[in-house]
Design an enzyme around this catalytic site. Structure first.
Site, mmCIF file in Angstrom:
data_model
loop_
_atom_site.group_PDB
_atom_site.id
_atom_site.type_symbol
_atom_site.label_atom_id
_atom_site.label_comp_id
_atom_site.label_asym_id
_atom_site.label_seq_id
_atom_site.Cartn_x
_atom_site.Cartn_y
_atom_site.Cartn_z
ATOM 1 N N SER A 127 -17.634 31.614 5.136
ATOM 2 C CA SER A 127 -16.433 30.883 5.552
ATOM 3 C C SER A 127 -15.215 31.795 5.495
ATOM 4 O O SER A 127 -15.083 32.619 4.581
ATOM 5 C CB SER A 127 -16.224 29.687 4.619
ATOM 6 O OG SER A 127 -14.894 29.217 4.710
ATOM 7 N N TYR A 130 -11.974 29.422 10.730
ATOM 8 C CA TYR A 130 -11.041 28.337 11.030
ATOM 9 C C TYR A 130 -9.873 28.978 11.767
ATOM 10 O O TYR A 130 -9.374 30.032 11.335
ATOM 11 C CB TYR A 130 -10.511 27.714 9.737
ATOM 12 C CG TYR A 130 -11.447 26.767 9.031
ATOM 13 C CD1 TYR A 130 -12.000 25.676 9.690
ATOM 14 C CD2 TYR A 130 -11.747 26.939 7.688
ATOM 15 C CE1 TYR A 130 -12.838 24.786 9.024
ATOM 16 C CE2 TYR A 130 -12.578 26.058 7.015
ATOM 17 C CZ TYR A 130 -13.111 24.981 7.690
ATOM 18 O OH TYR A 130 -13.925 24.106 7.035
ATOM 19 N N THR A 167 -15.525 26.917 13.839
ATOM 20 C CA THR A 167 -15.695 25.515 13.440
ATOM 21 C C THR A 167 -14.755 24.673 14.292
ATOM 22 O O THR A 167 -13.538 24.891 14.291
ATOM 23 C CB THR A 167 -15.413 25.338 11.939
ATOM 24 O OG1 THR A 167 -16.448 26.023 11.228
ATOM 25 C CG2 THR A 167 -15.416 23.881 11.533
ATOM 26 N N LYS A 193 -19.599 25.431 15.692
ATOM 27 C CA LYS A 193 -20.040 24.557 14.593
ATOM 28 C C LYS A 193 -19.255 23.253 14.629
ATOM 29 O O LYS A 193 -18.015 23.273 14.615
ATOM 30 C CB LYS A 193 -19.805 25.242 13.241
ATOM 31 C CG LYS A 193 -20.098 24.359 12.034
ATOM 32 C CD LYS A 193 -19.910 25.121 10.741
ATOM 33 C CE LYS A 193 -20.400 24.337 9.546
ATOM 34 N NZ LYS A 193 -19.463 23.313 9.063
ATOM 35 N N HIS A 238 -19.745 18.338 9.552
ATOM 36 C CA HIS A 238 -19.065 18.928 8.403
ATOM 37 C C HIS A 238 -19.521 18.277 7.091
ATOM 38 O O HIS A 238 -18.757 18.150 6.138
ATOM 39 C CB HIS A 238 -17.547 18.766 8.565
ATOM 40 C CG HIS A 238 -16.740 19.960 8.140
ATOM 41 N ND1 HIS A 238 -16.153 20.832 9.025
ATOM 42 C CD2 HIS A 238 -16.427 20.447 6.908
ATOM 43 C CE1 HIS A 238 -15.498 21.770 8.359
ATOM 44 N NE2 HIS A 238 -15.659 21.568 7.066
#
Ligand code: FNR
Length: 360
Positions: free
Chosen positions: A109, A133, A159, A210, A234
């Site tokens: 992440s 992100y 994402t 995602k 999520h």
């Protein structure tokens, strides 16, 4: 014979619960608002029964698979989890090392320490994917893609189910405010399919989206050149009242029609859960909360042990279903069934209270 103190997954869950404070435990297990999506993920899995075949030679079980040119010990990857530093000292590096040592894929992440270069150095040989992100403009996103490529990541993941940060009421109720005010968060809300097309045209690295939750968006993703479809809600942490990912998966498999590999996550806590996803047509299954549980229970070694137990469950499940390899599985091994649980995050571990109630 293992030297690990853990023989079952529920023992790891219990140890993680003992080691984590209430805030961090709730951060792991919680979801958005009514936590309906969390429950639906679990209920969708619980609503599928197996249809095993018997009297076949199942003495050569092989649970390995191929993905992005790598041979993986299981069709499993560590889903991107932000804030792993709350659960294990080395955070993302510990997770990546466990993945490399065990032989599965790792997805890092963009909001996890110690950052993409340090994690790449910690696990240079793993199949590594970087998840972003969008916390900046087009130049910022492009720079992040270039950094992931320079650090040797095998794929780049955006994402796309997080235009806004949701209301996690377990956190709000305790005034445990985490990532509401991240600088640049507003760029995520403005991100569109044209940004996806721009990234695809500029960078050769395989691109994953995602947070695909419908067959319509899966088809749009293919039309925009996306290389892998990642079916996810999520883990019930963004939009509440979604369908469980396992419920949606067959529609997406049909719409994609073999044109791209499909990744999935959401409630996959046991080996049998992973087998169900592959039988239904997924290529790779992500584990989010279970990754946190392994790390919290025992750091890198705890996560490695969790993967070993998952592997035992998976191999046994394949053999008892009557197959040796993933290629032999298909949806005919699955059948709709009445769920036995209520969809709680810990439903997959009915023996958590076993030593307290020895006559249970
Ligand atoms: C997540 N998830 C997540 N997803 C993502 O794209 N980027 C992130 O930084 C995070 N962070 C994160 C933190 C924690 C503590 C959890 C539990 C989850 C979502 C994650 O990648 C995955 O989609 C879900 O966790 C899958 O569901 P299960 O396996 O947790 O049921």
């Amino acid at each position: 014979m293992t030297t690990s103190p853990f023989l079952t997954l529920h023992e790891l869950v219990k140890k993680a619960r003992q080691k984590l404070n209430h805030d961090n435990w709730d951060y792991i297990v919680g979801g958005t608002e009514t936590e309906t999506t969390v429950r639906r993920n679990r209920l969708a899995l619980d609503s599928i029964a197996f249809q095993p075949r018997v009297l076949r030679d199942v003495s050569r079980i092989d649970a390995s698979t191929e993905f992005l040119g790598h041979s993986l010990r299981l069709p499993v990857f560590l889903a991107p989890v932000g804030g792993l530093e709350h659960f294990a000292a080395e955070a993302g590096a510990a997770a990546a090392k466990a993945a490399a040592q065990f032989g599965i894929s790792h997805m890092l992440s963009s909001v996890c320490e110690p950052g993409l270069e340090a994690v790449a150095q910690a696990a240079p040989d793993a199949l590594r994917i970087y998840q972003l992100y969008v916390h900046g403009d087009a130049d910022w996103v492009d720079a992040m893609a270039a950094r992931a490529i320079a650090a040797g990541y095998d794929a780049f993941c955006l994402t796309v189910d997080s235009a806004y940060y949701s209301r996690r009421e377990r956190d709000l109720a305790k005034r445990n405010i985490r990532r509401d005010n991240v600088p640049g968060r507003e760029f995520q809300a403005r991100f569109t399919w044209s940004d996806v097309a721009r990234l695809k045209s500029k960078f050769a690295i395989p691109l994953i989206l995602k947070g695909i939750a419908t067959k319509e968006d899966a088809v749009l993703a293919l039309e925009h050149g996306v290389d892998m479809i990642y079916v996810s809600n999520h883990g019930g942490r963004q939009l509440d009242h979604c369908r469980g990912t396992m419920e949606v998966l067959p529609e997406i498999v049909a719409a994609v029609g073999g044109r791209a590999p499909i990744m999935i996550d959401g409630g996959f806590n046991r080996g049998a859960d992973i087998v169900k996803a592959i039988a239904a047509g997924a290529s790779l299954v992500g584990i989010g909360r279970m990754q946190c549980i392994g790390l919290a229970a025992g750091g890198e070694a705890g996560l490695t042990r969790l993967l070993e137990i998952l592997e035992q469950e998976i191999r046994l499940c394949l053999g008892l279903l009557g197959v040796n390899t993933w290629a032999e599985l298909d949806p005919s091994y699955l059948h709709p069934a009445h769920p036995v649980g209520t969809g709680g995050t810990l439903d997959a571990f009915p023996l958590l209270a076993l030593d307290e109630k020895s006559f249970y």
